[in-house]
Design a protein around this motif. Structure first.
Motif, PDB file in Angstrom:
ATOM      1  N   ARG A 274      -5.374   6.018   2.810  1.00 14.27           N
ATOM      2  CA  ARG A 274      -4.558   5.681   3.962  1.00 14.27           C
ATOM      3  C   ARG A 274      -4.074   4.394   4.180  1.00 14.27           C
TER       4      ARG A 274
ATOM      5  N   GLN B 246       0.916  -1.079   0.034  1.00  9.88           N
ATOM      6  CA  GLN B 246       0.228   0.072  -0.034  1.00  9.88           C
ATOM      7  C   GLN B 246       0.907   1.220  -0.180  1.00  9.88           C
TER       8      GLN B 246
ATOM      9  N   ASN C  46       3.204   0.629   3.269  1.00 11.32           N
ATOM     10  CA  ASN C  46       2.973  -0.330   4.072  1.00 11.32           C
ATOM     11  C   ASN C  46       3.312  -1.761   3.374  1.00 11.32           C
TER      12      ASN C  46
ATOM     13  N   ASP D 273      -2.818   1.045   5.936  1.00 11.25           N
ATOM     14  CA  ASP D 273      -3.284   0.372   7.222  1.00 11.25           C
ATOM     15  C   ASP D 273      -2.197   0.324   8.307  1.00 11.25           C
TER      16      ASP D 273
ATOM     17  N   PRO E  53      -5.111  -8.225  11.887  1.00 10.54           N
ATOM     18  CA  PRO E  53      -4.903  -8.038  10.479  1.00 10.54           C
ATOM     19  C   PRO E  53      -5.806  -9.148   9.555  1.00 10.54           C
TER      20      PRO E  53
ATOM     21  N   VAL F  15      -2.510  -5.905   6.143  1.00  4.05           N
ATOM     22  CA  VAL F  15      -3.604  -5.351   5.500  1.00  4.05           C
ATOM     23  C   VAL F  15      -4.838  -5.487   6.634  1.00  4.05           C
ATOM     24  N   GLY F  16      -5.425  -4.308   7.008  1.00  8.46           N
ATOM     25  CA  GLY F  16      -6.444  -4.378   7.957  1.00  8.46           C
ATOM     26  C   GLY F  16      -5.730  -3.809   9.231  1.00  8.46           C
ATOM     27  N   ASP F  17      -6.610  -4.060  10.311  1.00  6.25           N
ATOM     28  CA  ASP F  17      -6.032  -3.587  11.892  1.00  6.25           C
ATOM     29  C   ASP F  17      -4.786  -4.196  12.101  1.00  6.25           C
ATOM     30  N   TRP F  18      -3.892  -3.644  12.488  1.00 10.51           N
ATOM     31  CA  TRP F  18      -2.650  -4.117  12.938  1.00 10.51           C
ATOM     32  C   TRP F  18      -2.797  -5.186  13.943  1.00 10.51           C
TER      33      TRP F  18
END
Length: 253
Positions: free
Chosen positions: A141, A89, A97, A143, A107, A101-104
């Motif tokens: 943005r 990303q 990034n 992640d 994820p 992918v997703g909330d660390w």
């Protein structure tokens, strides 16, 4: 003579090291590696190349010197290295990034991890190579911030901005840079056969697009000969970036 999309990408990657002088080139990936070797054979003869571990090597792979880890760190922390990394990303200010992918904390997908991205971006010029330009990669943005972008470096102050520089982002569609007043991403050139609108549609944030967007420069006959006969005679570059219409092209959403 017909020029393939992958060859325009090689040229665009090579141009990242133009006028760099005697710095350590650290290309990550096939097309950036061909680009770095092409740059050294033509317009950037002072570039230093490695065997990927601890040796400095010449154009034919012969050993030219030893690069112990302390020497490598000296080059990195002193701004004497120009790395071309990948990105899972990247956002409008160049925050990158490669971790998840997703909330660390939970994820959806685990990737490489942060690796050396913060050190790379804060201590030496860092460009990016993205073989498939899409909205999944070019996001509003990231992640998780691994490589530091212009906005975050500025917020951290002079200690972060001293050597921080993101010269360019090369994709299968275009070349992008950060030559805007706020250091947000700008469309610098499109590869022949690509329109600025295609790049806009494949980007998940508002991209600065000048009124006139040039094409990525044509390779010279000498450069084409080097790419095809010397640097990549097996044509592996076309597997990474197939020509449009071959059934395996990149881009899009």
């Amino acid at each position: 003579m017909s020029v393939g999309r992958a060859e325009y990408c090689v040229i665009a990657c090579a141009e990242a090291w133009r006028d760099n002088g005697e710095v350590l080139a650290s290309p990550m990936g096939l097309i950036p590696s061909i680009g770095a070797r092409l740059a050294r054979r033509t317009f950037s003869p002072d570039l230093l190349l490695t065997d990927g571990e601890a040796l400095l090597v010449g154009l034919d792979g012969t050993t030219e010197g030893w690069l112990p880890y302390r020497g490598h760190l000296t080059a990195v922390t002193g701004g004497r290295r120009h790395v071309m990394m990948g990105a899972s990303q990247i956002d409008r200010f160049g925050n990158q990034n490669i971790s998840c992918v997703g909330d660390w904390s939970r994820p959806r997908r685990q990737l490489l991890g942060v690796r050396g991205a913060p050190v790379n971006t804060l201590n030496n010029p860092t460009s990016y190579w993205i073989p498939k330009h899409s909205r999944r990669v070019f996001v509003e943005r990231v992640d998780m911030v691994c490589g530091v972008g212009y906005d975050r470096a500025a917020a951290a102050g002079p200690s972060a901005t001293r050597f921080h520089r993101l010269p360019r982002v090369v994709t299968d569609l275009a070349v992008l840079d950060f030559a805007t007043p706020d250091h947000s991403m700008r469309l610098a050139s499109v590869h022949p056969g690509v329109t600025p609108e295609q790049v806009r549609e494949a980007t998940g944030f508002e991209l600065t697009i000048p009124d006139e967007v040039p094409f990525t420069r044509e390779p010279t006959l000498e450069e084409l000969e080097l790419i095809r006969a010397v640097l990549d005679p097996k044509g592996l570059r076309d597997r990474e970036v197939p020509d449009p219409g071959s059934g395996a092209g990149g881009g899009g959403r």
